[in-house]
Design a protein around this motif. Structure first.
Motif, PDB file in Angstrom:
ATOM      1  N   LEU A 179       0.432  -1.172  -0.122  1.00 28.18           N
ATOM      2  CA  LEU A 179       0.090   0.271   0.145  1.00 28.18           C
ATOM      3  C   LEU A 179       0.658   1.274  -0.081  1.00 28.18           C
ATOM      4  N   ASP A 180       1.844   1.477  -0.046  1.00 23.69           N
ATOM      5  CA  ASP A 180       3.183   2.724   0.724  1.00 23.69           C
ATOM      6  C   ASP A 180       3.931   2.980  -1.222  1.00 23.69           C
ATOM      7  N   VAL A 181       3.287   2.117  -1.826  1.00 21.42           N
ATOM      8  CA  VAL A 181       4.369   1.698  -2.807  1.00 21.42           C
ATOM      9  C   VAL A 181       4.141   2.612  -4.158  1.00 21.42           C
ATOM     10  N   CYS A 182       2.664   2.440  -4.272  1.00 20.36           N
ATOM     11  CA  CYS A 182       2.244   3.208  -5.294  1.00 20.36           C
ATOM     12  C   CYS A 182       2.411   4.849  -4.987  1.00 20.36           C
ATOM     13  N   MET A 183       1.912   5.890  -5.869  1.00 23.11           N
ATOM     14  CA  MET A 183       2.163   7.514  -5.999  1.00 23.11           C
ATOM     15  C   MET A 183       1.308   8.071  -4.228  1.00 23.11           C
ATOM     16  N   LEU A 184      -0.468   7.067  -4.666  1.00 29.10           N
ATOM     17  CA  LEU A 184      -0.750   7.710  -3.746  1.00 29.10           C
ATOM     18  C   LEU A 184      -0.495   7.281  -2.585  1.00 29.10           C
ATOM     19  N   GLY A 185      -0.236   5.441  -2.013  1.00 30.72           N
ATOM     20  CA  GLY A 185      -0.654   5.600  -1.025  1.00 30.72           C
ATOM     21  C   GLY A 185       1.543   6.011  -0.291  1.00 30.72           C
ATOM     22  N   ASN A 186       2.340   6.355  -1.167  1.00 31.80           N
ATOM     23  CA  ASN A 186       3.353   6.437  -0.907  1.00 31.80           C
ATOM     24  C   ASN A 186       2.688   7.782   0.210  1.00 31.80           C
ATOM     25  N   TRP A 187       2.091   8.500  -0.610  1.00 29.87           N
ATOM     26  CA  TRP A 187       1.868  10.345   0.647  1.00 29.87           C
ATOM     27  C   TRP A 187       0.584   9.609   1.598  1.00 29.87           C
ATOM     28  N   LEU A 188      -0.008   8.551   1.480  1.00 32.51           N
ATOM     29  CA  LEU A 188      -0.680   8.675   2.689  1.00 32.51           C
ATOM     30  C   LEU A 188      -0.535   8.047   3.658  1.00 32.51           C
ATOM     31  N   HIS A 189       0.514   7.176   3.291  1.00 31.57           N
ATOM     32  CA  HIS A 189       1.328   6.916   4.839  1.00 31.57           C
ATOM     33  C   HIS A 189       2.687   7.256   4.941  1.00 31.57           C
ATOM     34  N   GLY A 190       2.935   8.393   4.312  1.00 30.19           N
ATOM     35  CA  GLY A 190       3.899   8.817   4.539  1.00 30.19           C
ATOM     36  C   GLY A 190       3.491  11.139   4.791  1.00 30.19           C
ATOM     37  N   GLU A 191       3.484  11.671   4.259  1.00 31.28           N
ATOM     38  CA  GLU A 191       3.305  13.304   3.848  1.00 31.28           C
ATOM     39  C   GLU A 191       1.900  13.409   4.512  1.00 31.28           C
ATOM     40  N   GLY A 192       0.897  12.445   3.853  1.00 30.08           N
ATOM     41  CA  GLY A 192      -0.429  12.590   4.493  1.00 30.08           C
ATOM     42  C   GLY A 192      -0.457  12.396   5.912  1.00 30.08           C
ATOM     43  N   GLU A 193      -0.421  11.084   6.299  1.00 33.07           N
ATOM     44  CA  GLU A 193       0.131  10.285   7.963  1.00 33.07           C
ATOM     45  C   GLU A 193       0.767  11.760   8.373  1.00 33.07           C
TER      46      GLU A 193
END
Length: 117
Positions: A35-49
């Motif tokens: 879930l954290d590999v795609c562009m959206l998932g990377n944002w959700l589980h990184g900067e977004g979180e």
């Protein structure tokens, strides 16, 4: 990060799966479930979180993203079993995969609104 571009990339996954079906190629099922590999998932589980964990619509967006990838993982499983017609049917309109994508798009739109992105 451009969230709209990330959502477009999520939508492109359907085309990639259809291409794999047409070519009868096996896929890496584990990569679609990360879930954290795609562009959206990377944002959700990184900067977004980090920036928006208290935005009311953020957690439902993360859950919608997870549900979408779970549906795609089911399609990949069918592709890898050689059940190409069933996999193709699973990507059609009105299916759980299609509904999961619509729910994801709506969830992202709500986060953008609530977080004023």
């Amino acid at each position: 990060m451009n969230i709209d571009e990330a959502v477009v990339k999520e939508g492109e996954l359907r085309g990639k799966l259809l291409a794999a079906i047409a070519a009868q190629h096996h896929l890496d099922g584990k990569s679609i479930s990360k879930l954290d590999v795609c562009m959206l998932g990377n944002w959700l589980h990184g900067e977004g979180e980090r920036k928006y964990p208290f935005v009311k619509s953020f957690k439902p967006c993360v859950e919608a993203h997870s549900a979408f990838h779970a549906e795609l993982e089911k399609v990949v499983r069918q592709i890898n079993l050689g059940e190409y017609e069933q996999a193709k049917t699973m990507l059609a309109g009105g299916t759980p995969a299609a509904k999961a994508f619509v729910a994801l798009v709506q969830a992202v739109a709500q986060v953008k609104k609530d977080a004023r992105l």
